[in-house]
Scaffold this active site. Structure first.
Site, PDB file in Angstrom:
ATOM      1  N   CYS D  11       0.801  -1.236   0.000  1.00 13.44           N
ATOM      2  CA  CYS D  11       0.000   0.000   0.000  1.00 13.44           C
ATOM      3  C   CYS D  11       0.823   1.269   0.000  1.00 13.44           C
ATOM      4  CB  CYS D  11      -0.880   0.062   1.248  1.00 13.44           C
ATOM      5  SG  CYS D  11      -1.960  -1.317   1.462  1.00 13.44           S
ATOM      6  N   GLY D  40       1.584   0.100  -5.113  1.00 11.87           N
ATOM      7  CA  GLY D  40       0.369  -0.702  -5.255  1.00 11.87           C
ATOM      8  C   GLY D  40      -0.260  -0.441  -6.600  1.00 11.87           C
ATOM      9  N   ASN D 114      -1.352   1.446   5.597  1.00  3.38           N
ATOM     10  CA  ASN D 114      -0.253   0.700   4.991  1.00  3.38           C
ATOM     11  C   ASN D 114       0.390  -0.098   6.096  1.00  3.38           C
ATOM     12  OD1 ASN D 114       1.917  -0.196   3.463  1.00  3.38           O
ATOM     13  ND2 ASN D 114       3.082   1.685   3.781  1.00  3.38           N
ATOM     14  N   GLY D 115       0.390  -1.407   5.957  1.00  6.32           N
ATOM     15  CA  GLY D 115       1.024  -2.189   7.012  1.00  6.32           C
ATOM     16  C   GLY D 115       0.505  -3.594   7.052  1.00  6.32           C
ATOM     17  N   CYS D 251      11.358  -0.788   8.371  1.00  6.96           N
ATOM     18  CA  CYS D 251      11.603  -1.911   7.450  1.00  6.96           C
ATOM     19  C   CYS D 251      12.796  -1.617   6.544  1.00  6.96           C
ATOM     20  CB  CYS D 251      10.349  -2.137   6.593  1.00  6.96           C
ATOM     21  SG  CYS D 251      10.616  -3.215   5.175  1.00  6.96           S
ATOM     22  N   TYR D 257      14.167  -2.085  -1.844  1.00  3.76           N
ATOM     23  CA  TYR D 257      13.296  -2.325  -2.996  1.00  3.76           C
ATOM     24  C   TYR D 257      12.027  -1.486  -3.062  1.00  3.76           C
ATOM     25  CZ  TYR D 257      10.072  -4.754  -6.084  1.00  3.76           C
ATOM     26  OH  TYR D 257       9.166  -5.048  -7.056  1.00  3.76           O
ATOM     27  N   ASP D 360      21.107  -7.092  -8.986  1.00  6.26           N
ATOM     28  CA  ASP D 360      19.666  -6.953  -8.740  1.00  6.26           C
ATOM     29  C   ASP D 360      19.465  -6.753  -7.243  1.00  6.26           C
ATOM     30  OD1 ASP D 360      16.997  -6.713  -9.218  1.00  6.26           O
ATOM     31  OD2 ASP D 360      16.699  -8.730 -10.014  1.00  6.26           O
ATOM     32  N   ASP D 361      18.241  -6.316  -6.865  1.00  3.97           N
ATOM     33  CA  ASP D 361      18.021  -6.000  -5.454  1.00  3.97           C
ATOM     34  C   ASP D 361      17.748  -7.234  -4.609  1.00  3.97           C
ATOM     35  OD1 ASP D 361      14.859  -6.240  -5.357  1.00  3.97           O
ATOM     36  OD2 ASP D 361      15.412  -5.166  -7.180  1.00  3.97           O
ATOM     37  N   CYS D 397       7.396 -12.292   5.925  1.00  5.96           N
ATOM     38  CA  CYS D 397       7.139 -10.985   6.524  1.00  5.96           C
ATOM     39  C   CYS D 397       5.656 -10.873   6.837  1.00  5.96           C
ATOM     40  CB  CYS D 397       7.555  -9.886   5.550  1.00  5.96           C
ATOM     41  SG  CYS D 397       6.995  -8.244   6.037  1.00  5.96           S
ATOM     42  N   CYS D 447      14.111  -3.170  10.986  1.00  5.86           N
ATOM     43  CA  CYS D 447      13.623  -4.538  10.973  1.00  5.86           C
ATOM     44  C   CYS D 447      14.230  -5.256   9.778  1.00  5.86           C
ATOM     45  CB  CYS D 447      12.092  -4.575  10.885  1.00  5.86           C
ATOM     46  SG  CYS D 447      11.469  -6.268  10.715  1.00  5.86           S
ATOM     47  N   CYS D 450      13.099 -10.483   7.594  1.00  6.29           N
ATOM     48  CA  CYS D 450      13.031 -11.341   6.399  1.00  6.29           C
ATOM     49  C   CYS D 450      14.382 -11.954   6.071  1.00  6.29           C
ATOM     50  CB  CYS D 450      12.465 -10.563   5.204  1.00  6.29           C
ATOM     51  SG  CYS D 450      13.288  -9.001   4.907  1.00  6.29           S
TER      52      CYS D 450
END
Lengths: 458, 458, 458, 458
Positions: D11, D40, D114-115, D251, D257, D360-361, D397, D447, D450
């Site tokens: 989002c 999004g 968003n979350g 995050c 990304y 790449d990321d 995540c 955080c 992941c």
């Protein structure tokens, strides 16, 4: 907001003839047109033929807007031609859309063309004096008429085309489909590109090699300037009546701006030409700076070359919003005052406190450059040095590009320093006309009339 | 589900010339095309002219689907022509859509036509032999070519048109717009309708008077068979070279099926013609029954006449779903087995336990009639007597209607009793060919070739 | 142009439970919604369930605009509910669209409702005081909440629903789908219709019998006032806690205007009710006249009855343009002055020189009537006698119709003679309130509160 | 063709409160959503409020597909909230679209979030046990319920929200609009971004600073982790009950990304973080090579950093087709065999004969990487060394990203060398987890669950 301030190529063409009848020719053409979309965003169309019947669908819009599973499924046939265009005149989108499908004495043909005829109006008048009526304002319709006339007495399309080419003055890269032939032809100067590829037993023609890759075709060679290439169930033959008539002069602007960087045109890599332009700029218009950035997407390759040659680090200083499309709603005056910036934005952390070299491929009116330089300075750039990877744009083009009125060309009206001031740059440097030949080392000659005024003669 | 089993008129035309420059001509044309929508549901288009520039928009779809505030607002001008059509061939919708806008020696013209040329193919071949190329399969394009040729040497459009009419064999009702004239013309037999109206200082032409009413215009008169009517800032003039060449033979099927009941064609009310047909049927094909019903919408007027003449009460025995449109999704086989009936349904309480007279305007293939009779019997009708308010349809039409292949015409392949059995009726009665003249008392003659085989000669 | 001047029914509902898993339930629902489209033209939706997962698609628009092969193909399941609605408030179309799909403790349910709760606001407040949040303004959401609450402690949906019905005051005809049940219920007065049909092993529920016919289902019976009908793999069961609570009072306006003429509601044919209303009008408001015509489509049945009873011939005096849809562009002021008439037009040859009886089902504001009478007089009618096949509309309705503000009701503000003058009629006659019972002989009672002010009590 | 192989942020949110009532808030929101479109691409929506009424429009599609002049013009008000989302489940697009507009006891509110809540299911169950019904599967609806409950007894939205936040475990960046307040709030860990800007007298909230720039707003500060910011006509106030509750952990993947490179999140430039990641990679996973290229668009910044640190020249080796959108037609099997490559193509002249470092990321499933490496080798790259600017992705995540099933994560199932082989790379290098802190020097914590499995605790 940035006013659109770029030249437009007017067309991209594609054709496929599948001897083995195993390919989905309409869908292949669809993917090819996707790959050629940068050459024309206003209308697109596909015509297929199964050896007997023709199916045609064209409309205003981008390839993914015009075509869908439903209308693609209705095409059949082992031949197809496709076209994307950018006609410039909004009202005439549909009238001028190609491929042009017409019946003439004894047969039907579909024509897709990329180019511009210098004797367009003269031919229109002559034809009208002989009873022609015109549905569109395209060279394709003129060529269709001349072919129709010629075919009354001439049994073979390729020899009729060879006759017709005697009367055409200017640029044309044609793909013509009849019930049993797919024919490609290029003007004797070879101004616009056209290449040949192969997928198994199928021959394809495309404006750029990028479209060959898009459909999994292997590049064979370019259609030669003046050459007529005929594909049928008998295979590929070449009619060379007009080959060698002139010393070839492919358009230099294809390398600077029009073509995709992953295309190879006339044996010369577009990516490499842009990188070389940037390197020459870097060496010859050097300036003390901290970062080199390019205007996306077309200034990026030259910016990388500039960085390489000058040793100044390369960065991403301007970001383009990938979602801004044709249907974007323009800001109202109220909103415009807020300096709403949707399309291009500056990356502050890249340029803040830095002396920036900004590389773009060309300056037409100067409005985009001025906006970008303002953005960069607002983002904290202490200096902005504008570098243009082509010479000043001074002369109109009659060969298939959408040139603004001559007095709209900034370089025609302002001295270099006046233009520098107008766009707010701290310095302004161009590629020298003499250096153009260094960016296309694989070429023997080219048309640089828009920079030099030295037009091909007919 | 009911297979579509009706003839289609191929076109409706409209034109307006506003001397006073006060009308919104594009919007007027839009409303007129709405009122003519029944004459063609596949493509529609409008062209306007401001005395200098032409604007054109046409597309496949119904009038409210093709036009919106956005594209209507882009039209300007004190002249307009409009067209609705039903081309029949799905793939060629757009290619064949009208008005046809072309440039020829010295000028531009827009042509909207309703009709059908019997010498279409002959003219195509002749023109192609002289170098013509064809973008469409329309008579309009043939006429445009002939006009283009003629105008090379002929200074006036109306006299050029008069010359061209010498070569046209068949039906045509034309509206032609040039930069300074709006011209209407009708073939010497006057096969298709075309009328003249006035709104203040503006002249309008339309296929039917219903379109005049729709735009607030007052009916003046019909364009006479063979007449050319020219409107410009100088007013209206009439060119009568071809008037009186033949005894007029307007199409009788306009009265039976094509035209709107609220139109008056050639001085004869369509509503009245249908009511009279029903009355004659009622008198001459009388049957003992309890209720008379019509197939909506076109059988209703005749059913009322039948009821009136026979004294059998009139009822609403079949209801049409008003929301079933072009985009209706056809039932799958699985669903079709359930006898899904969306488009037309029977009103049980009207027909249950009754002997029903079912009136329709014509039987083409017989499929709709068979379905309706089954529906009525399922709803409890004890008998269904089919009455058709026209004679058996036996001969093809070359004058602008979408006739099925001759052997698809049920009346050609089956005796009256075989057809009765096929559709499941208890009796079947037609209007006699001789009675046709009684349904159009205001007319002096008419074309009934589809019933009699007596075609107009050229 | 005619301002829209009709009441609107707010909803149509449909449900299907196919025990045998052989039907395409989504497509069946699609055809059923088509047949119910007259009950709501603003939004529509379908929810299916395969015993586990639910699929939902709803949007603003007509059934053929919202659904296509693509989205219909994505539905699976042996159960479906569908809904058409006419919410009245343009902005809230989507928020209020049904079926409403919600999860609650332990399960998911889809609710489609037709009706109106008199205690809507009271229930909203109570629920909000207990923590409810509302996404829409629908009774369906209130009912979903009450069911959710009830189900916390109540293991069975049907007994929870029975409990919830104790709190609902007003009209509701519900179809509720859970993972294993399809439930239909109707308020104890039975104000809105709901019927039961069968297709092989599948049970269906629908607002009107016309929707049963549309999908090939056989009518079984109506859901009784107060009844809860539960369908599952175990078959159909009936919960009758609320049956007989009140003397049934089905809405009389369903017969006069809302329902389709080919529907049978509560055992009473709608067509017959309308015809009877016309006959009574013909007898009791007789007038010397030459022709009886109806306002399409809803005044036609009564006009036929009027003609039958009075002996005055029936004619088609007003024609409706079948192509005027939702996207119709309203005329600008300039055009409106020209009396552009698109939607309804008079048939001159039917009414010219005649004394006309014009029959319509109701007069709300009077604007449509005034326009039509003007049209008829312009077409040459010498007298126009307005006859209304229902009593004067005096009281608001709280049970699911879109009533205008009370002071907009013409009959509330004007005497009969004032209204006659306002609409320009030569005479004006209504059906007497007392005569209502004669148009629905099959019914034992009905709600005529909009005419009488005698509302059902809760 | 490349299967989509990227994580999706779920989002982006935006809100504006214009004290001075001079801005066109709906249009500003439209431009802001454009700038947030990368967060999004499936649904978007805008809700406005004029202090009294709310207007809402949301639908599936990109911002320019959903909004147009027509629907934007219908919005009024001095407040607006907007939302873009990527819900992942195609069927639930519309059900889950935001902002969520609900009425509760005494007021109306619109929520954009968003979350991702870790205790989502637990809260759903608790609420359902208290009678809640759920229309969607969003955290926003849970929060709306909790607020509705709280507001029954609590007079002030901001203190109700503070109470509600005690029950929320996970990530949320909220913008809430009531009739007189615009409220922004962020979870105490500050996992998702949310910043504050100003345009004259108007306050705006946005997920990223790029959206502030897009509407001409000046960045003020971020909403602090745990902070509630209230804007009304009285100005801006801050409720800090939850500030400092936890040590913030924004995050890290926003930097790698999700966010735009021209955004600054938590005081840390995204562009700089990516460049630093590339530089570290360049130093620590060095390899002998001729050219460094990035995967467009997100691998480019890191590739530049890699080039800078390693001294290996940077090039454009892969080009992205800018016209491939949502409606792109997937190739059929027949076509897929031809290796049709539309979306990404290799630039032969950049990579031919060279040892290539491809940056790449991240690698999720590995399919995109494998395809790209194949393309590069087909274009003549002699070696391809894959470098990933983040650590191996090992853990799911729960905080608002669209993670594939854990066993779909390539790094979980394969050793580094197995993955290298699978994608066809000559070597494969990742960023070390320990190095993450070096790419966000401005941050105090973050955080990285992941990558590390070290989740925030609640």
């Amino acid at each position: 907001m940035f006013a659109e301030d770029k030249l437009h190529e007017e067309c991209g063409v594609f054709g496929v003839y599948d001897r083995d009848r195993t390919l989905d020719c309409a869908r292949l053409t669809y993917y090819a047109l996707y790959a050629l979309q940068h050459r024309g965003q206003e209308t697109c169309g596909i015509v297929t033929c199964d050896g007997n019947d023709f199916a045609c669908y064209k409309n205003a819009g981008l390839v993914p807007e015009v075509f869908n599973d439903f209308n693609l499924n209705r095409f059949t046939g082992h031949m197809a031609v496709g076209h994307v265009s950018c006609t410039g005149h909004e009202d005439s989108h549909k009238q001028n859309s190609q491929p042009l499908l017409t019946r003439y004495t004894g047969d039907t043909m579909a024509i897709a063309n990329n180019g511009g005829l210098a004797n367009h109006n003269k031919l229109i008048n002559e034809l009208a004096q002989n009873g022609a009526i015109f549905h569109s304002d395209t060279d394709a319709e003129i060529i269709a008429y001349l072919l129709g006339w010629e075919r009354i007495t001439n049994g073979r399309m390729e020899s009729a085309l060879s006759q017709v080419m005697c009367r055409l003055e200017g640029a044309y890269s044609l793909v013509i489909m009849t019930q049993d032939q797919l024919i490609a032809a290029r003007d004797p100067y070879g101004i616009r590109p056209l290449c040949i590829g192969k997928i198994g037993g199928a021959w394809v023609f495309a404006s750029e090699t990028a479209a060959l890759k898009a459909v999994g075709a292997e590049y064979q060679r370019d259609v030669e300037p003046g050459e007529i290439v005929v594909v049928s169930d008998e295979g590929l033959t070449s009619v060379r009546d007009h080959v060698g008539k002139f010393k070839p002069r492919p358009c230099i602007f294809e390398y600077i701006y029009f073509a995709r960087p992953d295309s190879v045109v006339g044996g010369q890599s577009v990516y490499e030409a842009r990188r070389l332009a940037g390197m020459i700029l870097g060496r010859e218009t050097g300036v003390d700076a901290d970062i080199v950035i390019g205007v996306p997407d077309n200034g990026l390759c030259a910016a990388i070359g500039y960085s390489e040659a000058s040793g100044i680090p390369y960065g991403i200083g301007i970001v383009k919003n990938r979602y801004v499309g044709r249907t974007f709603i323009q800001p109202t005056q109220l909103i415009r005052q807020r300096n709403v910036e949707i399309k291009l934005t500056a990356v502050e952390s890249c340029v803040k406190g830095k002396r920036v070299v900004l590389v773009d491929d060309s300056i037409i009116r100067g409005t985009t450059s001025a906006n970008l330089i303002r953005l960069l300075k607002e983002a904290g750039a202490t200096e902005v040095h504008m570098r243009v990877s082509s010479p000043p744009f001074l002369w109109p083009c009659y060969f298939g590009t959408d040139i603004p009125n001559k007095h709209e060309l900034a370089a025609n009206n302002l001295s270099c320093d006046e233009l520098r001031k107008k766009i707010g740059a701290d310095s302004l440097g161009y590629l020298d006309v003499e250096d153009l030949k260094r960016i296309v080392p694989e070429l023997d000659g080219y048309c640089d009339a828009c920079f030099s005024g030295d037009y091909p003669r007919f």
